[in-house]
Design a protein around this motif. Structure first.
Motif, PDB file in Angstrom:
ATOM      1  N   VAL A 117       0.865  -1.187   0.000  1.00 25.13           N
ATOM      2  CA  VAL A 117       0.000   0.000   0.000  1.00 25.13           C
ATOM      3  C   VAL A 117       0.897   1.231   0.000  1.00 25.13           C
ATOM      4  O   VAL A 117       1.457   1.606   1.034  1.00 25.13           O
ATOM      5  N   VAL A 118       1.063   1.847  -1.171  1.00 27.09           N
ATOM      6  CA  VAL A 118       1.931   3.019  -1.312  1.00 27.09           C
ATOM      7  C   VAL A 118       1.301   4.017  -2.273  1.00 27.09           C
ATOM      8  O   VAL A 118       0.418   3.672  -3.057  1.00 27.09           O
ATOM      9  N   GLY A 119       1.753   5.251  -2.207  1.00 27.61           N
ATOM     10  CA  GLY A 119       1.295   6.269  -3.135  1.00 27.61           C
ATOM     11  C   GLY A 119       1.919   6.087  -4.507  1.00 27.61           C
ATOM     12  O   GLY A 119       2.859   5.314  -4.681  1.00 27.61           O
ATOM     13  N   GLY A 120       1.373   6.812  -5.482  1.00 26.37           N
ATOM     14  CA  GLY A 120       1.912   6.755  -6.832  1.00 26.37           C
ATOM     15  C   GLY A 120       1.435   5.584  -7.650  1.00 26.37           C
ATOM     16  O   GLY A 120       1.809   5.435  -8.810  1.00 26.37           O
ATOM     17  N   ARG A 125      -6.654  -0.466  -7.222  1.00 16.43           N
ATOM     18  CA  ARG A 125      -6.103  -1.825  -7.163  1.00 16.43           C
ATOM     19  C   ARG A 125      -5.781  -2.223  -5.734  1.00 16.43           C
ATOM     20  O   ARG A 125      -5.977  -3.368  -5.333  1.00 16.43           O
ATOM     21  N   GLN A 126      -5.290  -1.263  -4.952  1.00 20.76           N
ATOM     22  CA  GLN A 126      -4.969  -1.562  -3.567  1.00 20.76           C
ATOM     23  C   GLN A 126      -6.235  -1.819  -2.758  1.00 20.76           C
ATOM     24  O   GLN A 126      -6.264  -2.704  -1.890  1.00 20.76           O
ATOM     25  N   ILE A 127      -7.285  -1.069  -3.039  1.00 18.63           N
ATOM     26  CA  ILE A 127      -8.578  -1.304  -2.390  1.00 18.63           C
ATOM     27  C   ILE A 127      -9.081  -2.709  -2.721  1.00 18.63           C
ATOM     28  O   ILE A 127      -9.579  -3.437  -1.851  1.00 18.63           O
ATOM     29  N   ALA A 128      -8.920  -3.101  -3.998  1.00 20.57           N
ATOM     30  CA  ALA A 128      -9.358  -4.436  -4.417  1.00 20.57           C
ATOM     31  C   ALA A 128      -8.563  -5.526  -3.711  1.00 20.57           C
ATOM     32  O   ALA A 128      -9.124  -6.541  -3.274  1.00 20.57           O
ATOM     33  N   ALA A 129      -7.247  -5.324  -3.572  1.00 20.42           N
ATOM     34  CA  ALA A 129      -6.412  -6.327  -2.905  1.00 20.42           C
ATOM     35  C   ALA A 129      -6.809  -6.489  -1.443  1.00 20.42           C
ATOM     36  O   ALA A 129      -6.852  -7.608  -0.915  1.00 20.42           O
ATOM     37  N   LEU A 130      -7.115  -5.386  -0.781  1.00 23.79           N
ATOM     38  CA  LEU A 130      -7.538  -5.454   0.615  1.00 23.79           C
ATOM     39  C   LEU A 130      -8.917  -6.081   0.738  1.00 23.79           C
ATOM     40  O   LEU A 130      -9.195  -6.814   1.700  1.00 23.79           O
ATOM     41  N   ARG A 131      -9.784  -5.821  -0.228  1.00 18.10           N
ATOM     42  CA  ARG A 131     -11.128  -6.400  -0.203  1.00 18.10           C
ATOM     43  C   ARG A 131     -11.066  -7.922  -0.359  1.00 18.10           C
ATOM     44  O   ARG A 131     -11.852  -8.659   0.254  1.00 18.10           O
ATOM     45  N   GLU A 132     -10.126  -8.389  -1.184  1.00 21.04           N
ATOM     46  CA  GLU A 132      -9.975  -9.831  -1.378  1.00 21.04           C
ATOM     47  C   GLU A 132      -9.375 -10.510  -0.153  1.00 21.04           C
ATOM     48  O   GLU A 132      -9.535 -11.710   0.039  1.00 21.04           O
ATOM     49  N   VAL A 137       0.100  -6.571   5.386  1.00 21.22           N
ATOM     50  CA  VAL A 137       0.099  -5.338   4.600  1.00 21.22           C
ATOM     51  C   VAL A 137       1.394  -4.575   4.881  1.00 21.22           C
ATOM     52  O   VAL A 137       1.751  -4.353   6.037  1.00 21.22           O
ATOM     53  N   VAL A 138       2.086  -4.216   3.813  1.00 25.86           N
ATOM     54  CA  VAL A 138       3.278  -3.367   3.899  1.00 25.86           C
ATOM     55  C   VAL A 138       2.882  -2.012   3.339  1.00 25.86           C
ATOM     56  O   VAL A 138       2.426  -1.924   2.191  1.00 25.86           O
ATOM     57  N   ALA A 139       3.036  -0.956   4.139  1.00 21.43           N
ATOM     58  CA  ALA A 139       2.443   0.326   3.755  1.00 21.43           C
ATOM     59  C   ALA A 139       3.324   1.507   4.101  1.00 21.43           C
ATOM     60  O   ALA A 139       4.110   1.461   5.055  1.00 21.43           O
ATOM     61  N   THR A 140       3.160   2.574   3.327  1.00 19.57           N
ATOM     62  CA  THR A 140       3.658   3.884   3.724  1.00 19.57           C
ATOM     63  C   THR A 140       2.530   4.578   4.482  1.00 19.57           C
ATOM     64  O   THR A 140       1.347   4.373   4.184  1.00 19.57           O
ATOM     65  N   PRO A 141       2.855   5.416   5.472  1.00 20.92           N
ATOM     66  CA  PRO A 141       1.807   5.988   6.322  1.00 20.92           C
ATOM     67  C   PRO A 141       0.768   6.814   5.579  1.00 20.92           C
ATOM     68  O   PRO A 141      -0.423   6.758   5.906  1.00 20.92           O
ATOM     69  N   GLY A 142       1.207   7.587   4.568  1.00 17.89           N
ATOM     70  CA  GLY A 142       0.270   8.459   3.868  1.00 17.89           C
ATOM     71  C   GLY A 142      -0.814   7.701   3.129  1.00 17.89           C
ATOM     72  O   GLY A 142      -2.010   8.020   3.250  1.00 17.89           O
ATOM     73  N   ARG A 143      -0.439   6.690   2.361  1.00 13.11           N
ATOM     74  CA  ARG A 143      -1.431   5.933   1.601  1.00 13.11           C
ATOM     75  C   ARG A 143      -2.308   5.101   2.545  1.00 13.11           C
ATOM     76  O   ARG A 143      -3.515   4.952   2.298  1.00 13.11           O
ATOM     77  N   LEU A 144      -1.735   4.561   3.612  1.00  6.23           N
ATOM     78  CA  LEU A 144      -2.546   3.829   4.579  1.00  6.23           C
ATOM     79  C   LEU A 144      -3.608   4.742   5.183  1.00  6.23           C
ATOM     80  O   LEU A 144      -4.772   4.337   5.342  1.00  6.23           O
ATOM     81  N   HIS A 145      -3.219   5.960   5.501  1.00  8.06           N
ATOM     82  CA  HIS A 145      -4.177   6.935   6.026  1.00  8.06           C
ATOM     83  C   HIS A 145      -5.319   7.162   5.033  1.00  8.06           C
ATOM     84  O   HIS A 145      -6.497   7.202   5.426  1.00  8.06           O
ATOM     85  N   ASP A 146      -4.987   7.309   3.748  1.00 10.25           N
ATOM     86  CA  ASP A 146      -6.010   7.519   2.725  1.00 10.25           C
ATOM     87  C   ASP A 146      -6.993   6.344   2.676  1.00 10.25           C
ATOM     88  O   ASP A 146      -8.213   6.545   2.566  1.00 10.25           O
ATOM     89  N   LEU A 147      -6.487   5.123   2.773  1.00 12.67           N
ATOM     90  CA  LEU A 147      -7.344   3.943   2.699  1.00 12.67           C
ATOM     91  C   LEU A 147      -8.224   3.810   3.934  1.00 12.67           C
ATOM     92  O   LEU A 147      -9.388   3.389   3.836  1.00 12.67           O
ATOM     93  N   ILE A 148      -7.680   4.175   5.072  1.00 15.63           N
ATOM     94  CA  ILE A 148      -8.490   4.150   6.294  1.00 15.63           C
ATOM     95  C   ILE A 148      -9.607   5.190   6.194  1.00 15.63           C
ATOM     96  O   ILE A 148     -10.754   4.931   6.576  1.00 15.63           O
TER      97      ILE A 148
END
Length: 469
Positions: A117-120, A125-132, A137-148
């Motif tokens: 889960v990263v920006g750029g 696609r990341q939402i779909a991967a989490l839904r499946e 999960v390996v993440a950068t804080p900014g993109r994780l915040h967006d998904l939350i």
């Protein structure tokens, strides 16, 4: 924080650990048999479910130190949609992808699913991967915040949380998003924090979120690595580009740091115009471009990677033995992060900083603050001493790109020898062997001078004619 609590005894081989047979088999397949010091020290404690605080510079083997226990303790569980079971927070996209790549074979061996889960990259696609469903999960804080925020990810079932390169995340301003994530993970879960330094912000995280951690400090800082040599090369201003070009043309890879995206692009175009297989890496590039450039650099298709500080954090390249600060860093941490890209995992490496005479005092103070005592040498392009220290050599001079503008720095009509070259001075190519500018500004100046002489001669002839009347 109690650093005196007893730790589980360390081991000398992975075979001594209580790891699943599938992990031991995969370690053998990956030709990984003897643990690095940070791994030998922390894996037993992490397998026992203890909170772990590990201090070690990048390249010390921390990924498997936290990754193997994380996977072993997650094995056999299944994540529901949007609810991962383990979380690894890292500061950069590149590090996130490297951690995922490093852990993937071991995760597959245990039947665990991973998501990056990263920006750029497409958030859909990341939402779909989490839904499946993804256990890790390996993440950068900014993109994780967006998904939350989008309610695409929940952290309340996360049992194991890792903060990798915690000091870098704090330096980069991620502290509020890091604490937001830690406040949402499962209470009483295992936390592991790895950092090269333990400054105020990192210590705050340790005090607030780690419970009675086992503390391991087994790896020296970049300034104390005995296999790393540090050199300061004093160069003449107009000669700096020539020196950088000859270093980039060495037989072997080199990572070169500059301060701005524009200067990175400028030097990259100049190097490619002189026959050097160079590529640029900075935040202005899309993530696919950055990933492709890194892959080419790791494979050897690109031999000179020219980058901003985005490459100073979390970038791992095997057998990279030379880092060059074309622009000297102004902060000790930046120097150490840049230097940490070489001499990794016990290998040797060299860090070279180019300075002008006027930069020597400031750079000397930065290196002193970083705990570095470099060897200082005055050099010129084409000199044997430059080649001895860096492997510098004459570039081929054959442009790699068909675009003729690639050979010319912006707003200049000719290649130039160095950053300090006067606009009115005929300039040579980066290696000192290029052609004169011809139709450039200096050529224009010559034409104007010729026209002025002709006009003066015409006026003088007219005056002579008048006198003769």
């Amino acid at each position: 924080m109690d650093s005196s609590n007893p730790a589980v005894p360390t081991v000398t081989t992975f075979a001594e650990l209580d790891l699943p047979a599938a992990l031991l088999h995969t370690l053998d397949e990956q030709d990984v048999r003897e643990p690095f010091p940070i791994q030998a020290a922390t894996v037993p404690s992490a397998l026992a479910g203890r909170d772990v605080l590990g201090r070690g510079r990048t390249g010390s083997g921390k990924t498997l130190a936290f990754g193997l226990p994380l996977l072993a303790r997650t094995a056999g569980r299944r994540a529901e949609a949007k609810q991962p079971l383990a979380l690894v927070l890292v500061p950069t996209r590149e590090l996130a992808q490297q951690v995922t790549e490093a852990l993937t074979p071991y995760a597959h061996a245990l039947g665990l699913r991973t998501a990056t889960v990263v920006g750029g990259i497409s958030i859909a696609r990341q939402i779909a991967a989490l839904r499946e469903g993804a256990e890790v999960v390996v993440a950068t804080p900014g993109r994780l915040h967006d998904l939350i925020e989008r309610k695409a990810c929940r952290l309340d079932r996360v049992r194991i949380t890792v903060l990798d390169e915690a000091d870098q995340m704090c330096d980069m301003g991620f502290l509020p998003q890091v604490t937001e994530a830690l406040d949402q993970v499962r209470a009483g879960g295992q936390r592991m924090l790895f950092s090269a330094t333990l400054d105020r912000d990192v210590d705050e995280l340790v005090q607030r979120y780690l419970h009675d951690p086992v503390v391991h400090e087994v790896d020296p800082s970049a300034g104390a690595v005995t296999t790393m040599d540090h050199h300061v090369l004093v160069v003449h201003g107009p000669d700096r580009y020539a020196v950088a070009t000859e270093i980039a043309a060495r037989d072997g890879r080199v990572l070169m740091f500059l301060d701005t995206k524009h200067s990175v692009d400028l030097l990259t175009r100049h190097l490619r115009a002189n026959g050097v297989h160079a590529a640029a890496l900075h935040s202005g590039k899309s993530q696919p471009q950055r990933s492709r450039t890194l892959a080419q650099f790791k494979s050897g298709g690109v031999t000179a990677l020219v980058a901003t500080n985005v490459a100073a954090r979390g970038l791992h390249v095997d057998d990279l033995d030379l880092v060059v600060n074309v622009d000297p860093p102004t902060d000790p941490k930046d120097y150490l992060h840049r230097a940490g890209r070489t001499a990794r995992a016990g290998e040797s490496g060299r860090v070279v900083t180019l300075v002008l005479s006027g930069q020597r005092r400031e750079t000397s103070q930065v290196l002193t603050d970083a705990g570095i005592a470099p060897k200082v040498t005055k050099v010129r392009s084409g000199e044997a001493e430059l080649s001895r220290i860096t492997g510098a050599r004459q570039p081929s001079g054959k442009p790699l790109d068909s675009d003729p503008s690639a050979a010319k720095p912006k707003n200049t009509n000719a290649p130039f020898r160095g950053l300090g070259t006067s606009k009115a001075t005929p300039a040579a190519g980066g290696s000192g062997g290029g052609k004169s500018s011809g139709g450039g500004k200096s050529g224009g100046t010559s034409r104007k001078a010729g026209e002025a002489r002709k006009l003066a001669e015409a006026r003088k002839a007219a005056q002579m004619r008048r006198r003769g009347r």
